[in-house]
Design an enzyme around this catalytic site. Structure first.
Site, PDB file in Angstrom:
ATOM      1  N   LYS A 192     -27.572  17.365  10.961  1.00  0.00           N
ATOM      2  CA  LYS A 192     -26.243  17.150  10.370  1.00  0.00           C
ATOM      3  C   LYS A 192     -25.437  18.439  10.346  1.00  0.00           C
ATOM      4  O   LYS A 192     -24.262  18.447  10.667  1.00  0.00           O
ATOM      5  CB  LYS A 192     -26.414  16.598   8.948  1.00  0.00           C
ATOM      6  N   GLU A 207     -24.907   9.532  20.703  1.00  0.00           N
ATOM      7  CA  GLU A 207     -25.762  10.172  19.707  1.00  0.00           C
ATOM      8  C   GLU A 207     -26.600   9.186  18.899  1.00  0.00           C
ATOM      9  O   GLU A 207     -27.713   9.513  18.506  1.00  0.00           O
ATOM     10  CB  GLU A 207     -24.998  11.152  18.806  1.00  0.00           C
ATOM     11  N   ASN A 263     -34.233  29.590   6.837  1.00  0.00           N
ATOM     12  CA  ASN A 263     -33.292  28.903   7.741  1.00  0.00           C
ATOM     13  C   ASN A 263     -32.636  29.963   8.611  1.00  0.00           C
ATOM     14  O   ASN A 263     -32.327  31.055   8.123  1.00  0.00           O
ATOM     15  CB  ASN A 263     -32.180  28.204   6.961  1.00  0.00           C
ATOM     16  N   GLY A 264     -32.366  29.617   9.860  1.00  0.00           N
ATOM     17  CA  GLY A 264     -31.715  30.574  10.749  1.00  0.00           C
ATOM     18  C   GLY A 264     -32.692  31.032  11.823  1.00  0.00           C
ATOM     19  O   GLY A 264     -33.757  30.439  12.017  1.00  0.00           O
ATOM     20  N   CYS A 267     -32.595  22.875   9.346  1.00  0.00           N
ATOM     21  CA  CYS A 267     -33.562  23.213   8.294  1.00  0.00           C
ATOM     22  C   CYS A 267     -32.926  23.155   6.903  1.00  0.00           C
ATOM     23  O   CYS A 267     -31.733  23.402   6.734  1.00  0.00           O
ATOM     24  CB  CYS A 267     -34.095  24.614   8.506  1.00  0.00           C
ATOM     25  N   TRP A 303     -36.373  22.120  11.350  1.00  0.00           N
ATOM     26  CA  TRP A 303     -35.838  21.572  12.606  1.00  0.00           C
ATOM     27  C   TRP A 303     -36.214  22.612  13.655  1.00  0.00           C
ATOM     28  O   TRP A 303     -35.687  23.724  13.652  1.00  0.00           O
ATOM     29  CB  TRP A 303     -34.325  21.412  12.480  1.00  0.00           C
ATOM     30  N   GLU A 349     -14.521  10.817  21.472  1.00  0.00           N
ATOM     31  CA  GLU A 349     -15.255  10.635  20.221  1.00  0.00           C
ATOM     32  C   GLU A 349     -16.083   9.340  20.270  1.00  0.00           C
ATOM     33  O   GLU A 349     -17.231   9.310  19.810  1.00  0.00           O
ATOM     34  CB  GLU A 349     -14.263  10.639  19.046  1.00  0.00           C
ATOM     35  N   ARG A 368     -29.917  16.147   6.913  1.00  0.00           N
ATOM     36  CA  ARG A 368     -29.545  17.262   7.785  1.00  0.00           C
ATOM     37  C   ARG A 368     -30.300  17.226   9.107  1.00  0.00           C
ATOM     38  O   ARG A 368     -29.919  17.909  10.051  1.00  0.00           O
ATOM     39  CB  ARG A 368     -29.840  18.589   7.079  1.00  0.00           C
ATOM     40  N   HIS A 385     -10.184  10.477  40.640  1.00  0.00           N
ATOM     41  CA  HIS A 385     -10.612  11.810  41.100  1.00  0.00           C
ATOM     42  C   HIS A 385     -12.127  11.969  41.032  1.00  0.00           C
ATOM     43  O   HIS A 385     -12.633  13.082  41.032  1.00  0.00           O
ATOM     44  CB  HIS A 385      -9.909  12.888  40.263  1.00  0.00           C
ATOM     45  N   LYS A 410     -20.140   9.140  19.842  1.00  0.00           N
ATOM     46  CA  LYS A 410     -20.803   8.283  18.847  1.00  0.00           C
ATOM     47  C   LYS A 410     -21.863   7.422  19.536  1.00  0.00           C
ATOM     48  O   LYS A 410     -22.982   7.301  19.051  1.00  0.00           O
ATOM     49  CB  LYS A 410     -19.814   7.336  18.136  1.00  0.00           C
TER      50      LYS A 410
HETATM   51  C1  AGP Z   1     -20.812  14.278  15.173  1.00  0.00           C
HETATM   52  O1  AGP Z   1     -21.167  12.965  15.042  1.00  0.00           O
HETATM   53  C2  AGP Z   1     -21.889  15.252  15.185  1.00  0.00           C
HETATM   54  N1  AGP Z   1     -22.809  15.076  14.164  1.00  0.00           N
HETATM   55  C3  AGP Z   1     -21.506  16.682  15.508  1.00  0.00           C
HETATM   56  O2  AGP Z   1     -20.852  16.679  16.737  1.00  0.00           O
HETATM   57  C4  AGP Z   1     -20.649  17.471  14.479  1.00  0.00           C
HETATM   58  O3  AGP Z   1     -19.346  16.971  14.442  1.00  0.00           O
HETATM   59  C5  AGP Z   1     -20.671  18.966  14.870  1.00  0.00           C
HETATM   60  O4  AGP Z   1     -21.976  19.440  14.808  1.00  0.00           O
HETATM   61  C6  AGP Z   1     -19.761  19.807  14.031  1.00  0.00           C
HETATM   62  O5  AGP Z   1     -20.127  19.776  12.692  1.00  0.00           O
HETATM   63  P1  AGP Z   1     -19.137  20.256  11.561  1.00  0.00           P
HETATM   64  O6  AGP Z   1     -17.992  19.313  11.548  1.00  0.00           O
HETATM   65  O7  AGP Z   1     -19.961  20.175  10.305  1.00  0.00           O
HETATM   66  O8  AGP Z   1     -18.722  21.639  11.890  1.00  0.00           O
END
Ligand code: AGP
Length: 610
Positions: free
Chosen positions: A605, A490, A100-101, A2, A75, A483, A27, A506, A487
């Site tokens: 974000k 997501e 927000n929250g 949000c 959101w 990582e 975001r 395993h 990527k």
């Molecule tokens: C990564 O591509 C993501 N958007 C997500 O995993 C992100 O790294 C995570 O939410 C942590 O965010 P931050 O680095 O702002 O704490």
């Protein structure tokens, strides 16, 4: 997640609010809304599901105006994606609230308020804020006091802005757990959840602290702390570029941010790395004397930032002779953990506002850590303000939801932390020199690696019809494989798993067939021969592999394997270099699949709720 924008001015604030919301789009959100209060005392509201553009179109088709306004991108957490659940929420067409929250005790509040005669039009927790403030007003409080009284009833997290139709000269804002920043104009003031929203109208910002309630008028801001005492908070000048939100000719922010990596890594090193090593106190004032006593590092983070912590563990233990644990913040904060003597708590975060990471830092303060350090990209963020030491990654605004340049600058910071801790813990001259030389070569090696783009674009074609994939790496490349998998999933929505390749037999080997592409990261290091054996295990079972390898690793393309040669680089920086082709691969697969690269479905974000 949000976003909040608010404004109080002489002029009509509609365009300020809409521009602010657009700048918060990165975001992640699913609906948006605006409430406006004009000089004649009319309170109006417009809300839309979908993009801010739908809201802007509605406001341009049916023009509204106001000198005070609050706006929000939602959101969804409590209640589906509907117009009725979008903010602002009203109480009796008098009080308007954005939030927000999460108000965790909202069900109890709803029951209490319903018993007092309040009706609910949404499924949200936020509507109880509006009614609770209204109730306090009915008890005789003025708006400021009503908010002070109301927040005492809330459990959970809130960053909230409240306006009252009958009190048109001020907005009241309150913060607990969700960040809010006040922007100072000339004869007008603003509020937002993120300074990015306000850069077109001001560069002077004040960050509210936990428990703060503030009264914002056109000409004045008064902040009260959680005990109701007036407090002064610093006003800081932002140096974020106004146009940080531009794509600079790239199709997506993510692609722009991938290509910025040589430059931002250079910025991150500048003034911190000299010819023969790092400069003193680059982790903050008195950092060197604090780090001198550190014998153990506990890293806490989420998502991509967690992967940089995983990589750092390999470096800190191998080169700096310091033991290191890495834990996902949402796990760390809810279990009893062992605190080693002389431990440094390191949080990593692009945003500096991730709820679980912030909660982990706050918990750690009561656990006896010697000190806390954050490796973070956003100046003035909660993690930066609340940590003892801060290392700013200087990556510039990262807009794409998928983290790219934040990750590689975090890793750059960790290599410098390895040097700093190694100095006090017997790091060998050879390792010190290898890391320093590696860091000096890093920006140009990253530039060289970007030249792989065309080959990766071609390769991406082969992924577009796949539903699953496997990423393999060993040693400090295992977190890079993780990582890479994150990527791909997501932004392309292809299921991707990462394994330390020694784990293949395993379990995961059972998955191998020609519909499961296997991506391998293979620099020329001491684990290469082990990795080659794992590659043969996949080949023997009919797997199709895509191997990102050092030329000197001598992999050959054939009908079961495509080899992409990555520029040769030193072992210390290899995890950073091998990250780039995996970012490019995900990006081009997502392009072929036609997904929303910068704002992938269901993701945000900045994850400011747990
Ligand atoms: C990564 O591509 C993501 N958007 C997500 O995993 C992100 O790294 C995570 O939410 C942590 O965010 P931050 O680095 O702002 O704490």
């Amino acid at each position: 997640m949000c976003g909040i924008v608010g404004a109080i001015a002489e002029r009509n604030v509609v365009e300020i609010l809409l521009e602010g919301l657009k700048r918060l789009e990165y975001r992640g959100y699913d609906s948006a809304g605006v409430a406006l209060l004009d000089g004649e005392g009319n309170l109006t509201r417009t809300r839309r599901t979908g993009k801010v553009k739908e809201l802007a179109d509605a406001l341009h088709t049916h023009p509204s105006k106001g000198n005070i306004g609050i706006a929000h991108t939602r959101w969804a957490t409590h209640g589906g994606v509907t117009e009725a659940n979008a903010h602002p929420h009203f109480s009796s067409d008098r009080i308007a609230v954005v939030h927000n929250g999460i108000i965790e005790n909202y069900q109890r509040l709803r029951s209490e308020l319903a018993a007092k005669g309040y009706g609910f039009d949404s499924d949200t927790d936020t509507e109880s804020i509006a009614h609770q403030v209204h109730y306090e007003l009915d008890q005789g409080a003025d708006l400021l006091q009503a908010v002070h009284n109301a927040v005492k009833k809330f459990e959970g997290a809130y960053g909230t802005v409240i306006i009252d139709k009958n009190d048109p000269e001020r907005m009241i804002v309150a913060r607990s757990g969700s960040p809010l920043v006040i922007g100072f104009g000339i004869g007008e003031n603003f509020i937002a959840s993120d300074q990015m929203a306000l850069l077109p109208v001001t560069r002077r910002f004040m960050y509210l602290e936990e428990g703060d309630v503030a009264e914002v008028t056109r000409t004045n801001v008064t902040v009260y702390d959680q005990d109701g005492q007036i407090v002064q908070r610093d006003i800081v000048e932002s140096d974020i570029e106004h146009d940080a939100g531009d794509k600079a000719g790239y199709r997506h922010y993510m692609l722009k941010e991938i290509h910025e990596q040589p430059t931002v890594v250079r910025n991150c090193l500048q003034g911190r790395l000299g010819e023969h090593g790092i400069s003193p106190n680059i982790f903050g004032q008195d950092a060197d004397s604090i780090l001198d006593n550190i014998k153990h590092v506990q890293i806490v983070a989420c998502g991509t930032s967690y992967h940089s912590g995983m990589t750092a563990k390999y470096w800190l233990e191998q080169y700096a002779n310091v033991s290191c644990n890495v834990e996902i913040a949402s796990e760390f904060r809810y279990r009893k953990s062992f605190v080693h003597p002389n431990s440094l708590l390191v949080t990593i975060s692009q945003s500096g506002e991730t709820a679980d990471t912030l909660a982990a830092l706050r918990l750690a303060k009561s656990l006896g850590y010697s000190s806390s350090l954050t490796i973070c990209n956003v100046p003035g963020s909660s993690l930066v303000r609340e940590s003892d030491l801060a290392f700013m990654t200087l990556a510039g605004a990262e807009i794409g939801v998928a983290s790219t340049k934040a990750f590689t600058t975090q890793l750059t910071g960790f290599l410098m932390l390895t040097l700093a801790l190694g100095k006090h813990n017997g790091m060998s001259e050879t390792d010190h020199k290898a890391i320093v030389d590696g860091l000096h070569s890093l920006p140009s090696k990253l530039e060289e690696t970007l030249s792989l783009t065309q080959g990766i674009k071609d390769l991406a074609e082969e992924f577009a019809d796949k539903h699953h994939s496997l990423f393999l790496g060993r040693g400090d490349q295992y977190p890079i494989a993780m990582e890479g998998a994150l990527k791909l999933k997501e932004i392309s929505y292809i299921h991707a798993e990462a394994y330390a390749s020694g784990e293949l037999k395993h379990g995961p080997l059972a998955l191998i067939d020609d519909e499961m592409p296997v991506i391998v990261v293979a620099p020329n290091n001491e684990l290469l021969e082990k990795l080659k054996s794992n590659v043969e295990e996949v080949r023997a079972r009919g797997g199709i592999m895509y191997v990102f390898a050092d030329k000197e690793a001598h992999f050959q393309s054939d009908n079961t394997m495509r080899v992409i040669n990555v520029p040769h680089c030193s072992a210390a920086i290899a995890p950073i270099i091998y990250t780039l082709p995996l970012q490019l691969l995900s990006y081009y697969v997502a392009i072929i699949k036609g997904t929303d690269v910068d704002q992938p479905r269901n993701l945000a974000k900045s994850v400011t709720v747990e």
